[in-house]
Design a protein around this motif. Structure first.
Motif, PDB file in Angstrom:
ATOM      1  N   PHE A  42       0.789  -1.228   0.000  1.00 57.36           N
ATOM      2  CA  PHE A  42       0.000   0.000   0.000  1.00 57.36           C
ATOM      3  C   PHE A  42       0.822   1.279   0.000  1.00 57.36           C
ATOM      4  N   GLY A  43       2.135   1.177   0.047  1.00 58.78           N
ATOM      5  CA  GLY A  43       2.970   2.368   0.021  1.00 58.78           C
ATOM      6  C   GLY A  43       2.973   3.095   1.349  1.00 58.78           C
ATOM      7  N   GLU A  44       3.231   4.381   1.287  1.00 58.48           N
ATOM      8  CA  GLU A  44       3.377   5.185   2.496  1.00 58.48           C
ATOM      9  C   GLU A  44       2.066   5.449   3.233  1.00 58.48           C
ATOM     10  N   CYS A  45       0.939   5.170   2.620  1.00 56.99           N
ATOM     11  CA  CYS A  45      -0.345   5.452   3.282  1.00 56.99           C
ATOM     12  C   CYS A  45      -0.594   4.523   4.473  1.00 56.99           C
ATOM     13  N   PHE A  46       0.215   3.470   4.624  1.00 53.16           N
ATOM     14  CA  PHE A  46       0.025   2.570   5.762  1.00 53.16           C
ATOM     15  C   PHE A  46       0.397   3.232   7.078  1.00 53.16           C
ATOM     16  N   ALA A  47       1.123   4.347   7.022  1.00 56.54           N
ATOM     17  CA  ALA A  47       1.535   5.025   8.251  1.00 56.54           C
ATOM     18  C   ALA A  47       0.327   5.487   9.062  1.00 56.54           C
ATOM     19  N   ALA A  48      -0.800   5.696   8.405  1.00 59.99           N
ATOM     20  CA  ALA A  48      -2.014   6.142   9.089  1.00 59.99           C
ATOM     21  C   ALA A  48      -2.865   4.976   9.573  1.00 59.99           C
ATOM     22  N   SER A  49      -2.321   3.759   9.571  1.00 60.83           N
ATOM     23  CA  SER A  49      -3.115   2.595   9.953  1.00 60.83           C
ATOM     24  C   SER A  49      -3.102   2.333  11.455  1.00 60.83           C
ATOM     25  N   GLY A  50      -2.174   2.951  12.200  1.00 63.69           N
ATOM     26  CA  GLY A  50      -2.099   2.726  13.639  1.00 63.69           C
ATOM     27  C   GLY A  50      -1.711   1.307  13.982  1.00 63.69           C
ATOM     28  N   LEU A  51      -0.933   0.673  13.145  1.00 64.72           N
ATOM     29  CA  LEU A  51      -0.578  -0.735  13.276  1.00 64.72           C
ATOM     30  C   LEU A  51       0.354  -0.964  14.460  1.00 64.72           C
ATOM     31  N   ARG A  52      -0.008  -1.955  15.302  1.00 63.77           N
ATOM     32  CA  ARG A  52       0.835  -2.319  16.446  1.00 63.77           C
ATOM     33  C   ARG A  52       0.522  -3.743  16.883  1.00 63.77           C
ATOM     34  N   VAL A  53       1.556  -4.510  17.142  1.00 64.71           N
ATOM     35  CA  VAL A  53       1.366  -5.860  17.676  1.00 64.71           C
ATOM     36  C   VAL A  53       1.211  -5.717  19.188  1.00 64.71           C
ATOM     37  N   VAL A  54       0.023  -6.015  19.691  1.00 65.17           N
ATOM     38  CA  VAL A  54      -0.274  -5.846  21.109  1.00 65.17           C
ATOM     39  C   VAL A  54       0.341  -6.970  21.919  1.00 65.17           C
ATOM     40  N   SER A  55       0.123  -8.203  21.480  1.00 65.66           N
ATOM     41  CA  SER A  55       0.697  -9.346  22.174  1.00 65.66           C
ATOM     42  C   SER A  55       0.938 -10.461  21.166  1.00 65.66           C
ATOM     43  N   PHE A  56       1.980 -11.248  21.439  1.00 62.15           N
ATOM     44  CA  PHE A  56       2.306 -12.381  20.580  1.00 62.15           C
ATOM     45  C   PHE A  56       3.136 -13.354  21.393  1.00 62.15           C
ATOM     46  N   ASP A  57       2.695 -14.619  21.432  1.00 63.15           N
ATOM     47  CA  ASP A  57       3.401 -15.617  22.244  1.00 63.15           C
ATOM     48  C   ASP A  57       4.185 -16.622  21.401  1.00 63.15           C
ATOM     49  N   GLY A  58       4.387 -16.337  20.126  1.00 64.42           N
ATOM     50  CA  GLY A  58       5.097 -17.249  19.248  1.00 64.42           C
ATOM     51  C   GLY A  58       4.165 -18.017  18.338  1.00 64.42           C
ATOM     52  N   GLU A  59       2.893 -18.111  18.725  1.00 61.16           N
ATOM     53  CA  GLU A  59       1.910 -18.807  17.906  1.00 61.16           C
ATOM     54  C   GLU A  59       0.652 -17.970  17.709  1.00 61.16           C
ATOM     55  N   LYS A  60       0.076 -17.460  18.791  1.00 58.00           N
ATOM     56  CA  LYS A  60      -1.136 -16.651  18.718  1.00 58.00           C
ATOM     57  C   LYS A  60      -0.825 -15.232  19.161  1.00 58.00           C
ATOM     58  N   GLY A  61      -1.640 -14.283  18.674  1.00 55.26           N
ATOM     59  CA  GLY A  61      -1.409 -12.907  19.070  1.00 55.26           C
ATOM     60  C   GLY A  61      -2.558 -11.998  18.688  1.00 55.26           C
ATOM     61  N   ILE A  62      -2.371 -10.705  19.015  1.00 60.01           N
ATOM     62  CA  ILE A  62      -3.361  -9.673  18.733  1.00 60.01           C
ATOM     63  C   ILE A  62      -2.652  -8.493  18.083  1.00 60.01           C
ATOM     64  N   ILE A  63      -3.252  -7.975  17.010  1.00 63.87           N
ATOM     65  CA  ILE A  63      -2.755  -6.785  16.322  1.00 63.87           C
ATOM     66  C   ILE A  63      -3.799  -5.690  16.473  1.00 63.87           C
ATOM     67  N   ARG A  64      -3.332  -4.462  16.768  1.00 66.87           N
ATOM     68  CA  ARG A  64      -4.235  -3.316  16.862  1.00 66.87           C
ATOM     69  C   ARG A  64      -4.072  -2.450  15.623  1.00 66.87           C
ATOM     70  N   CYS A  65      -5.193  -1.965  15.086  1.00 67.65           N
ATOM     71  CA  CYS A  65      -5.142  -1.025  13.966  1.00 67.65           C
ATOM     72  C   CYS A  65      -6.381  -0.136  14.034  1.00 67.65           C
ATOM     73  N   TYR A  66      -6.379   0.918  13.226  1.00 75.65           N
ATOM     74  CA  TYR A  66      -7.563   1.767  13.148  1.00 75.65           C
ATOM     75  C   TYR A  66      -8.628   1.068  12.318  1.00 75.65           C
ATOM     76  N   ARG A  67      -9.877   1.378  12.604  1.00 72.80           N
ATOM     77  CA  ARG A  67     -10.992   0.736  11.922  1.00 72.80           C
ATOM     78  C   ARG A  67     -10.947   0.964  10.409  1.00 72.80           C
ATOM     79  N   GLU A  68     -10.500   2.126   9.981  1.00 72.14           N
ATOM     80  CA  GLU A  68     -10.449   2.445   8.555  1.00 72.14           C
ATOM     81  C   GLU A  68      -9.416   1.594   7.817  1.00 72.14           C
ATOM     82  N   ALA A  69      -8.385   1.127   8.511  1.00 76.57           N
ATOM     83  CA  ALA A  69      -7.309   0.347   7.885  1.00 76.57           C
ATOM     84  C   ALA A  69      -7.443  -1.147   8.142  1.00 76.57           C
ATOM     85  N   LEU A  70      -8.543  -1.581   8.706  1.00 82.54           N
ATOM     86  CA  LEU A  70      -8.711  -2.985   9.092  1.00 82.54           C
ATOM     87  C   LEU A  70      -8.547  -3.935   7.907  1.00 82.54           C
ATOM     88  N   GLU A  71      -9.196  -3.653   6.800  1.00 86.08           N
ATOM     89  CA  GLU A  71      -9.128  -4.549   5.647  1.00 86.08           C
ATOM     90  C   GLU A  71      -7.716  -4.619   5.078  1.00 86.08           C
TER      91      GLU A  71
END
Length: 109
Positions: A42-71
């Motif tokens: 997606f190029g540089e527009c991903f900077a507005a996605s608020g992407l962050r890995v909240v937790s990850f244990d090596g197999e399962k995890g949770i990623i946080r993003c803004y609702r507009e960038a979910l897809e």
């Protein structure tokens, strides 16, 4: 300086996911690989996605993003084939509006 009131803040979504891999993967390399994939797709527009890995244990995890960038984040996660030199198969388990509900509904057995 005060922050924005809750009615003006961007809404967040939490993506529960699972990664099937040959070796153990750490959170930092996952975050880096996901950011690189977002940049490739997606190029540089991903900077507005608020992407962050909240937790990850090596197999399962949770990623946080803004609702507009979910897809876009879900597409990038699905199209990842390797993290570093490790082949991976990412699976999206579900999406929720809160971390607590995401953990309870998708990650607990």
């Amino acid at each position: 300086m005060k922050g924005l009131p809750p009615s003006l803040r961007s809404r967040k979504r939490y993506i529960a996911f699972r990664i099937i891999a040959e070796k153990k993967i750490d959170e930092r390399s996952l975050s880096r690989a996901l950011s690189e994939k977002m940049l490739d797709l997606f190029g540089e527009c991903f900077a507005a996605s608020g992407l962050r890995v909240v937790s990850f244990d090596g197999e399962k995890g949770i990623i946080r993003c803004y609702r507009e960038a979910l897809e876009k984040v879900m597409v990038a996660l699905t199209l990842m084939t390797s993290i570093g030199d490790v082949k991976v198969i990412p699976l999206t388990i579900g999406v929720s509006g809160t971390i607590k509900r995401c953990k309870r509904k998708y990650l607990e057995v």
